[in-house]
Every structure is written in C-alpha cells, then in structure tokens.
Scaffold this active site. Structure first.
Site, PDB file in Angstrom:
ATOM      1  N   GLU A 167       0.829  -1.222   0.000  1.00  0.00           N
ATOM      2  CA  GLU A 167       0.000   0.000   0.000  1.00  0.00           C
ATOM      3  C   GLU A 167       0.859   1.266   0.000  1.00  0.00           C
ATOM      4  O   GLU A 167       1.766   1.426   0.828  1.00  0.00           O
ATOM      5  CB  GLU A 167      -0.927  -0.013   1.235  1.00  0.00           C
ATOM      6  CG  GLU A 167      -1.918   1.130   1.242  1.00  0.00           C
ATOM      7  CD  GLU A 167      -2.948   1.027   2.373  1.00  0.00           C
ATOM      8  OE1 GLU A 167      -3.253  -0.089   2.823  1.00  0.00           O
ATOM      9  OE2 GLU A 167      -3.431   2.089   2.793  1.00  0.00           O
ATOM     10  N   LYS A 215      -7.383  -0.952  11.566  1.00  0.00           N
ATOM     11  CA  LYS A 215      -6.769  -1.380  10.297  1.00  0.00           C
ATOM     12  C   LYS A 215      -5.550  -0.500  10.006  1.00  0.00           C
ATOM     13  O   LYS A 215      -4.512  -0.980   9.547  1.00  0.00           O
ATOM     14  CB  LYS A 215      -7.810  -1.287   9.166  1.00  0.00           C
ATOM     15  CG  LYS A 215      -7.373  -1.926   7.852  1.00  0.00           C
ATOM     16  CD  LYS A 215      -6.610  -1.017   6.938  1.00  0.00           C
ATOM     17  CE  LYS A 215      -6.280  -1.685   5.616  1.00  0.00           C
ATOM     18  NZ  LYS A 215      -5.443  -0.870   4.740  1.00  0.00           N
ATOM     19  N   ASP A 234       4.069 -14.425  11.716  1.00  0.00           N
ATOM     20  CA  ASP A 234       2.724 -14.846  11.305  1.00  0.00           C
ATOM     21  C   ASP A 234       1.742 -13.681  11.499  1.00  0.00           C
ATOM     22  O   ASP A 234       1.272 -13.428  12.611  1.00  0.00           O
ATOM     23  CB  ASP A 234       2.340 -16.057  12.184  1.00  0.00           C
ATOM     24  CG  ASP A 234       0.964 -16.609  11.874  1.00  0.00           C
ATOM     25  OD1 ASP A 234       0.185 -15.930  11.176  1.00  0.00           O
ATOM     26  OD2 ASP A 234       0.669 -17.715  12.350  1.00  0.00           O
ATOM     27  N   HIS A 270      -1.943  10.035  -0.654  1.00  0.00           N
ATOM     28  CA  HIS A 270      -1.963   8.859  -1.529  1.00  0.00           C
ATOM     29  C   HIS A 270      -1.736   9.218  -2.988  1.00  0.00           C
ATOM     30  O   HIS A 270      -1.293   8.412  -3.776  1.00  0.00           O
ATOM     31  CB  HIS A 270      -3.338   8.172  -1.438  1.00  0.00           C
ATOM     32  CG  HIS A 270      -3.432   7.208  -0.300  1.00  0.00           C
ATOM     33  ND1 HIS A 270      -4.615   6.915   0.313  1.00  0.00           N
ATOM     34  CD2 HIS A 270      -2.512   6.471   0.340  1.00  0.00           C
ATOM     35  CE1 HIS A 270      -4.397   6.036   1.279  1.00  0.00           C
ATOM     36  NE2 HIS A 270      -3.139   5.754   1.314  1.00  0.00           N
TER      37      HIS A 270
HETATM   38  C1  MEV Z   1      -5.981   2.895   5.076  1.00  0.00           C
HETATM   39  O1  MEV Z   1      -5.199   1.777   4.713  1.00  0.00           O
HETATM   40  C2  MEV Z   1      -5.938   3.090   6.578  1.00  0.00           C
HETATM   41  C3  MEV Z   1      -6.862   4.212   7.079  1.00  0.00           C
HETATM   42  O2  MEV Z   1      -8.174   3.985   6.635  1.00  0.00           O
HETATM   43  C4  MEV Z   1      -6.782   4.194   8.586  1.00  0.00           C
HETATM   44  C5  MEV Z   1      -7.760   5.131   9.255  1.00  0.00           C
HETATM   45  O3  MEV Z   1      -8.812   5.453   8.680  1.00  0.00           O
HETATM   46  O4  MEV Z   1      -7.464   5.523  10.403  1.00  0.00           O
HETATM   47  C6  MEV Z   1      -6.436   5.548   6.530  1.00  0.00           C
END
Ligand code: MEV
Length: 419
Positions: free
Chosen positions: A82, A260, A276, A374
């Site tokens: 990513e 995430k 892992d 991004h």
């Molecule tokens: C994207 O890979 C991760 C985010 O969505 C985390 C977040 O929203 O805090 C940008």
C-alpha cells in the site's frame, strides 16, 4: 547494535542505491547482505516452506526512518503493497522524536494453549481433579521441550475453565507457557497434544481441541508517545485529532478502520521479519473486543502542555527464532537492520510502529484528508498500469496529480502524447 541516528530527511528522494547504502551503513551490513535486497527467495527454500510451490510472490520492502524508541534509533523494515504507509510512519516518528520518541514496555512472552474436554458428568469434580494434578501436568508439558525449559521458559501455570455451551457444560484447560523468543505455536501445540491423554485419564472425559489461543492476552505490549502540538499545527489541530479519535473509541464501524490503520504498520513489519501476521491480526482484533464492545486499540488525550499523547496496547505474539523468521534470508536481514535482540524488543518496536501509523492516519484524516498523501504514489501506479516506463512514470504521474484526475484512460492519453 547501531548507535547511528535513524533521523533523515528526504530519504524517499534518494535513488535506491543511496537508500541501500544508508541502511547498510546504519546496520553494518556486509556487501553480501546488502545484495539480498534485490534478490528473491530461492525456489528450493520456498519449496520447503509450503506445499505445491510454483514460485514466489514479491512485495515492496521499504524502511521507515526517524524512529526513536526507548532512546534507541531504529530503521524499521516494512513489506507492504500500500502506498503512503511507509512515508506516513516515518513522518509520525519524526514528530514523536521532538518530545523524546516512543516509550514501550512488554510482558513476558506468555502464550496460552487450550485443551477442550468433553463428555464429563460432573465438571466441578473433574476441574478439581485436573487442578490436583497441576504439577504433574506441567512437568509433562515441560518434558516436551527441554531446550525451552533449560533456557528458563516452558509451561508455568495451568488454569481450568468451566464453560456453559449450547451442547452442555465443558471444560477448557489453559496452559500458560513462556515461549521466550519464539512465536510459540509449535511448542504450545505440542504440549497441548501431550497433555490430552493424561487429562482424559484423570477425568474419564474426552479431549478434542488441543491448540494455542491467538488471543495472546498474557503477551501484551504497550507503546506511548507525545506528539508535539506545534509540529502538528497548533493546539486546535490536537483538538480536531481528538474529535476524530472519539469516534473510534465508541463506534465499531470506525474502530475497525482505525485499527486497520494500526495494522498497516504492524503487519508490514511482521511480514518483513517472517512472522505470522494472521496470528497478530487475530490477537489484535480479539483484544480490541475484550470488553464486549469492539473498540480502538489506541488511546489519545492532551497533556498539560497541550501536546497530544498517544498510547497503544495489544497482544504481540512474535518470534525471532523458528519458522520463516529463521529460514527466509530477507527476514534475517530485516532483523539485522532492526537490531532487535529479543522477541519482546521486536514486539515493542511493532507497537511503536502501530501507534505511529495510527497517529499519521488520524492526523491526515483530521486535517487534509487521506487522499492527498496517496495521490502521487497512486498516480505513479496508474502511470505504470497505463504502460509508462522509466522517466515516463514521473512525467505522467505529475500531470495526473496536477490535473487532479488520476484515471487510467487519462494516463494512457498523456502517455500517447509523450510518444
Ligand atoms: C488505510 O489503509 C488506513 C486508514 O483507513 C486508517 C484510518 O482510517 O485511520 C487511513
């Protein structure tokens, strides 16, 4: 251990050879080791790692810079597909450095093994019997791994839980094993399987599942950092950040995305060190729901000076010995770059990285939004997909960003114009 600084500006602007040189110098890598960056896992090794091998699958390997953790400088290898993740972590680490970097702590490497016991008429009596055999059971568990026990690890405790289930009452025996510098699944699973016949004999019941728990809540790591309010753009930005964070604290829909973001960093390091990542993911999310509500793995508040304090706490079952961590040459190389001497040190670096990654994402979301960061790398990916090569990639990507429309058909048009 490297005593060199990991703080560097404009690292991403350097050509790849210069970046490799910097890392080589930081981590005292040999020429041979440095060459590994551009090599692939050899097919024979891969063939011994899993079944039905056809080839290998590559991911970009980068390094996050600027990390100061407990006063020690780290370059953190990250294997991830990513865009922006490595840059975001490096930037967060740079901000955290102003107020002293990350402070971390970890518990002992205690993993839980579960043995499920069924077909018991009197579960209370059976539980008491198991407890009365505790030392014998622990001895038997420790007979399975003399190396671990000789090093001071091994099965340390045994607990019995009685559970009411839709199919009746059952017992679950937990063995608590100090796995030291291993991830521990092999050692713990072997012990669980070895104990099952004895538990059946003691109770007259029938054992079924004999397996490690990935909710490694006795193997916890914590990290903390203060993010400088001025560097963030002022105290009002800290307040905006805290407003954003509040949603993750109370809403599982946001908490999942927030976590995430944390795992973006942690997984990248876990993969780079041959660990892992599924185990880490499972443990993290189960821990996030430990109180019945799925919530954020991190916490934020303002200190008396108006700076932002971030804290993270999660299970971290990582090893520096055994499995792919030993077999995969790049995993060994990444460990050398990190300079970690123990699994706990690796776990603490992972927690600091997760916090940095989380801070960076919420900071961006609270200010300019996530897409800005991004854009340029995303545009480069689109340029490559359109067929751009060499210098064309940057030219096409720059035009896409300037036009504010990062689309494949437009990239193809620009490429045609160039030709
Ligand atoms: C994207 O890979 C991760 C985010 O969505 C985390 C977040 O929203 O805090 C940008």
């Amino acid at each position: 251990m490297s005593n060199k600084s990991s703080k560097i500006s404009g690292f991403y602007k350097l050509p790849i050879e210069k970046r490799v040189e910097f890392v080589k110098d930081f981590a005292n890598l040999s020429d041979e080791e440095a060459k590994l960056f551009s090599s692939c896992l050899d097919i024979e090794t891969a063939d011994h790692m899993i079944e039905n091998v056809l080839g290998t699958f590559e991911l970009p390997l980068g390094v996050a810079v600027n990390f100061l953790i407990n006063g020690k400088d780290y370059l953190i290898p990250m294997a991830i597909e990513e865009t922006s993740v490595v840059a975001a972590a490096s930037n967060a680490a740079k901000i955290a450095r102003i107020q002293g970097g990350f402070k971390t702590e970890s518990s002992e490497s205690l993993m839980i093994g579960q043995i499920q016991l069924l077909r018991i008429d009197d579960v209370v009596d059976a539980a008491e019997k198991i407890i009365s055999y505790k030392q014998k059971l622990l001895n038997l568990a420790n007979d399975q791994d003399k190396i671990l026990t000789n090093l001071g690890g091994g099965a340390k405790d045994l607990e019995v839980r009685i559970l009411d289930t839709p199919i009746g009452k059952m017992i679950v025996v937990h063995i608590i094993v100090n796995v030291l510098d291993a991830m521990g699944a092999n050692a713990v699973n072997t012990m669980c399987e070895a104990l099952a016949p004895m538990i059946e004999e003691i109770t007259g019941g029938k054992t079924r599942l004999r397996i490690i728990s990935n909710l490694a809540d006795r193997r916890i790591v914590k990290a903390r950092a203060v993010f400088d309010k001025d560097k963030m753009g002022g105290e009002h930005v800290v307040d905006t950040f805290l407003e954003s964070y509040t949603l993750a604290a109370i809403d599982p829909y946001r908490a999942a995305t927030h976590n995430k973001g944390i795992m973006n960093g942690i997984d990248a390091l876990i993969i780079a060190t041959g660990n892992d990542f599924r185990a880490i993911e499972a443990g993290a999310h189960a821990y996030a729901a430990r109180n019945g509500n799925y919530t954020s793995l991190s916490k934020y508040y303002k200190d008396k000076n108006g700076n932002l304090v971030g804290e993270i706490e999660l299970p971290m079952a990582v090893g520096i010995i055994g499995g792919a961590a030993n077999i995969h040459p790049k995993a060994r190389l990444c460990r050398k770059i990190l300079g970690v001497k123990t699994a706990r040190e690796l776990a603490e670096v992972a927690a600091a990285l997760g916090l940095a990654q989380n801070f960076a994402a919420v900071f961006a979301l609270s200010t300019v939004g996530i897409q800005k960061g991004h854009m340029s790398l995303h545009a480069k990916n689109i340029a490559v997909m359109a067929g751009a090569i060499g210098d064309q990639i940057d030219i096409v990507a720059d035009r896409l960003v300037k036009e504010g429309k990062i689309k494949l058909d437009r990239a193809k048009e620009i490429l045609e114009e160039l030709k």
